[in-house]
Design an enzyme around this catalytic site. Structure first.
Site, mmCIF file in Angstrom:
data_model
loop_
_atom_site.group_PDB
_atom_site.id
_atom_site.type_symbol
_atom_site.label_atom_id
_atom_site.label_comp_id
_atom_site.label_asym_id
_atom_site.label_seq_id
_atom_site.Cartn_x
_atom_site.Cartn_y
_atom_site.Cartn_z
ATOM 1 N N SER A 50 89.689 -12.830 -25.754
ATOM 2 C CA SER A 50 90.046 -13.496 -27.015
ATOM 3 C C SER A 50 91.345 -12.884 -27.562
ATOM 4 O O SER A 50 91.788 -11.822 -27.096
ATOM 5 C CB SER A 50 88.923 -13.330 -28.047
ATOM 6 O OG SER A 50 88.872 -11.966 -28.465
ATOM 7 N N ASP A 82 90.342 -17.035 -24.241
ATOM 8 C CA ASP A 82 89.294 -17.676 -25.034
ATOM 9 C C ASP A 82 89.851 -18.018 -26.425
ATOM 10 O O ASP A 82 90.454 -17.161 -27.091
ATOM 11 C CB ASP A 82 88.131 -16.664 -25.155
ATOM 12 C CG ASP A 82 86.872 -17.278 -25.715
ATOM 13 O OD1 ASP A 82 86.671 -18.492 -25.547
ATOM 14 O OD2 ASP A 82 86.060 -16.522 -26.301
ATOM 15 N N HIS A 83 89.668 -19.253 -26.840
ATOM 16 C CA HIS A 83 90.081 -19.685 -28.186
ATOM 17 C C HIS A 83 91.546 -19.406 -28.507
ATOM 18 O O HIS A 83 91.862 -18.854 -29.583
ATOM 19 C CB HIS A 83 89.193 -19.039 -29.265
ATOM 20 C CG HIS A 83 87.774 -19.515 -29.226
ATOM 21 N ND1 HIS A 83 87.392 -20.761 -29.646
ATOM 22 C CD2 HIS A 83 86.644 -18.913 -28.760
ATOM 23 C CE1 HIS A 83 86.086 -20.905 -29.464
ATOM 24 N NE2 HIS A 83 85.611 -19.803 -28.913
ATOM 25 N N HIS A 180 78.727 -19.837 -32.640
ATOM 26 C CA HIS A 180 79.126 -18.466 -32.306
ATOM 27 C C HIS A 180 78.315 -17.424 -33.074
ATOM 28 O O HIS A 180 77.883 -17.672 -34.188
ATOM 29 C CB HIS A 180 80.622 -18.276 -32.597
ATOM 30 C CG HIS A 180 81.497 -19.045 -31.660
ATOM 31 N ND1 HIS A 180 82.163 -20.182 -32.032
ATOM 32 C CD2 HIS A 180 81.783 -18.835 -30.349
ATOM 33 C CE1 HIS A 180 82.853 -20.645 -30.987
ATOM 34 N NE2 HIS A 180 82.641 -19.846 -29.953
ATOM 35 N N GLY A 181 78.144 -16.264 -32.445
ATOM 36 C CA GLY A 181 77.506 -15.138 -33.129
ATOM 37 C C GLY A 181 76.004 -15.061 -32.873
ATOM 38 O O GLY A 181 75.466 -15.776 -32.026
ATOM 39 N N GLY A 214 79.403 -20.536 -27.631
ATOM 40 C CA GLY A 214 78.302 -20.123 -28.505
ATOM 41 C C GLY A 214 76.947 -20.174 -27.836
ATOM 42 O O GLY A 214 75.964 -20.602 -28.443
ATOM 43 N N ILE A 257 79.325 -16.621 -23.009
ATOM 44 C CA ILE A 257 78.360 -15.635 -23.520
ATOM 45 C C ILE A 257 79.106 -14.360 -23.915
ATOM 46 O O ILE A 257 79.778 -13.752 -23.080
ATOM 47 C CB ILE A 257 77.291 -15.332 -22.453
ATOM 48 C CG1 ILE A 257 76.512 -16.617 -22.113
ATOM 49 C CG2 ILE A 257 76.336 -14.231 -22.945
ATOM 50 C CD1 ILE A 257 75.565 -16.503 -20.934
ATOM 51 N N ASP A 258 78.970 -13.984 -25.153
ATOM 52 C CA ASP A 258 79.564 -12.749 -25.652
ATOM 53 C C ASP A 258 78.534 -11.953 -26.455
ATOM 54 O O ASP A 258 78.246 -10.789 -26.160
ATOM 55 C CB ASP A 258 80.792 -13.077 -26.524
ATOM 56 C CG ASP A 258 81.514 -11.829 -26.992
ATOM 57 O OD1 ASP A 258 81.157 -10.722 -26.557
ATOM 58 O OD2 ASP A 258 82.456 -11.941 -27.802
ATOM 59 N N SER A 259 77.934 -12.596 -27.459
ATOM 60 C CA SER A 259 77.036 -11.870 -28.370
ATOM 61 C C SER A 259 75.899 -11.156 -27.639
ATOM 62 O O SER A 259 75.525 -10.039 -28.009
ATOM 63 C CB SER A 259 76.450 -12.829 -29.412
ATOM 64 O OG SER A 259 77.480 -13.327 -30.228
HETATM 65 P P1 13P Z 1 78.256 -16.308 -28.368
HETATM 66 O O1 13P Z 1 78.647 -15.730 -29.684
HETATM 67 O O2 13P Z 1 77.068 -17.221 -28.505
HETATM 68 O O3 13P Z 1 78.046 -15.292 -27.318
HETATM 69 O O4 13P Z 1 79.468 -17.256 -27.880
HETATM 70 C C1 13P Z 1 80.598 -16.709 -27.236
HETATM 71 C C2 13P Z 1 81.700 -17.696 -27.106
HETATM 72 O O5 13P Z 1 81.561 -18.868 -27.294
HETATM 73 C C3 13P Z 1 83.003 -17.168 -26.693
HETATM 74 O O6 13P Z 1 83.984 -18.152 -26.701
HETATM 75 O O1 G3H Z 2 84.000 -16.972 -29.544
HETATM 76 C C1 G3H Z 2 84.316 -15.832 -29.802
HETATM 77 C C2 G3H Z 2 84.015 -14.698 -28.908
HETATM 78 O O2 G3H Z 2 82.714 -14.213 -29.139
HETATM 79 C C3 G3H Z 2 85.049 -13.634 -29.024
HETATM 80 O O3 G3H Z 2 84.867 -12.925 -30.194
HETATM 81 O O4 G3H Z 2 87.096 -13.118 -31.273
HETATM 82 O O5 G3H Z 2 85.485 -11.298 -31.917
HETATM 83 O O6 G3H Z 2 86.654 -11.243 -29.711
HETATM 84 P P1 G3H Z 2 86.123 -12.085 -30.830
HETATM 85 ZN ZN ZN Z 3 83.699 -19.659 -28.199
#
Ligand code: 13P
Ligand code: G3H
Ligand code: ZN
Length: 312
Positions: A50, A82-83, A180-181, A214, A257-259
């Site tokens: 990100s 990402d984003h 997200h989150g 998300g 998947i991040d959270s």
């Molecule tokens: P989560 O917060 O559900 O893990 O989503 C991550 C995400 O969409 C990163 O782009």
């Molecule tokens: O969608 C967002 C991801 O979880 C990345 O999170 O922008 O805090 O690195 P971040």
């Molecule tokens: Zn995302």
């Protein structure tokens, strides 16, 4: 093997009824945990960075760490922005050697989203890089942008054909109820993704790879462990894994998947300090944290994404 784009990964995933995991990376232990799991399971992989991760870890460090993972694992790995929120950021990442970028103009009006996405696609395709775009707005927090649940909106299937044709994007992130989150659904509610929207999109774009953001499931045993060892995460609820599995068997080829990785890492570190309060060697608490990420990713690759054994 050098970094690859997601083109071939998505073609195989679409027809094979599985999805590729796109995991966010911020430091060495996270990259190692993810890539060791994928190497053990011979899974293709998308590592995504990100804007915030790039600012935190420094662009050169992240790039070199990902290159190290490619050398160590020999896996097909796609490095994805990402984003991305601007043409300049996408261009910078392409110039740095990313093989995929997301331009997220989903909060802009339809015509502006098309114009900006098209601009990024032109530069990316000229450099052999693929582009993910987004239609529809997810709730939750990404970088410093917070979208309230009432301001989120599902993707409108009647718009996707025109959007993809006009932009030339290579994959499309849609909003079907993920967010997200760690706080995705109201406690006590029954989370339900809008498969009717996904089916409609699939009909309009046959063969085209769809992306879900998300998509953490927020495993309750990890939330419980965090709370047991001094945390306070009441009401953290995620997307049921069986629904993600179903999406992966449909047109969804990339699941973000991040959270869940953050939860695994945090639960492990909190537990470590509760059990070893005198510890102050980072290796002692980062080693089990890295292992917790590895276990979490292995579970996702096998039980949610179904992409184990598909690397070669
Ligand atoms: P989560 O917060 O559900 O893990 O989503 C991550 C995400 O969409 C990163 O782009
Ligand atoms: O969608 C967002 C991801 O979880 C990345 O999170 O922008 O805090 O690195 P971040
Ligand atoms: Zn995302």
């Amino acid at each position: 093997m050098p970094l690859v784009t997601s083109k071939e990964m998505f073609e195989k995933a679409y027809h094979g009824g599985y999805a590729i995991g796109a995991f966010n990376v911020n430091n060495m232990e996270i990259i190692q945990g993810i890539t060791e799991a994928a190497a053990d399971l011979k899974a293709p992989l998308i590592l995504q960075v990100s804007k915030g991760a790039r600012a935190y870890a420094n662009r050169t460090y992240l790039m070199k760490l990902v290159e190290a993972a490619v050398i160590e694992t020999g896996l097909p790995i796609c490095l994805h922005l990402d984003h991305g929120d601007s043409y300049e950021l996408c261009k910078d990442c392409i110039d740095d050697g990313f093989t995929s970028v997301m331009i997220d103009a989903s909060s802009k009006p339809f015509a502006e989203n098309i114009a900006l996405t098209r601009q990024v696609v032109k530069y990316a395709h000229d450099h052999g890089v693929v582009v993910e775009a987004e239609l529809g707005t997810l709730a939750g927090i990404e970088d410093d942008v917070k979208v309230k649940a009432e301001d989120s909106s599902y993707t409108r299937p009647e718009e996707v054909e025109e959007f993809v044709k006009s932009t030339g994007c290579d994959s499309l992130a849609i909003a079907i109820g993920t967010s997200h989150g760690a706080y995705k659904f109201k406690p006590g509610s029954k989370p339900q993704l809008r498969f009717d929207v996904l089916e409609e999109v699939e009909k309009k774009l046959p063969g085209f790879p769809i992306v879900l953001h998300g998509s953490s499931s927020v495993p309750q045993d990890f939330v419980a462990k965090i709370n047991q060892y001094g945390g306070n995460m009441p009401g953290a609820i995620g997307v049921p894994e069986d629904q993600l599995r179903k999406a992966a068997s449909m047109a969804v080829c990339k699941i973000n998947i991040d959270s869940d990785l953050r939860l695994a890492m945090t639960a492990s570190i909190r537990e470590h300090f509760a059990l070893h309060p005198a510890d102050f060697d980072p290796r002692q608490y980062l080693k089990p944290a890295r292992e917790a990420i590895k276990q979490m990713v292995a579970h996702k690759l096998v039980d949610v994404l179904g992409c184990d054994g598909k690397a070669f």
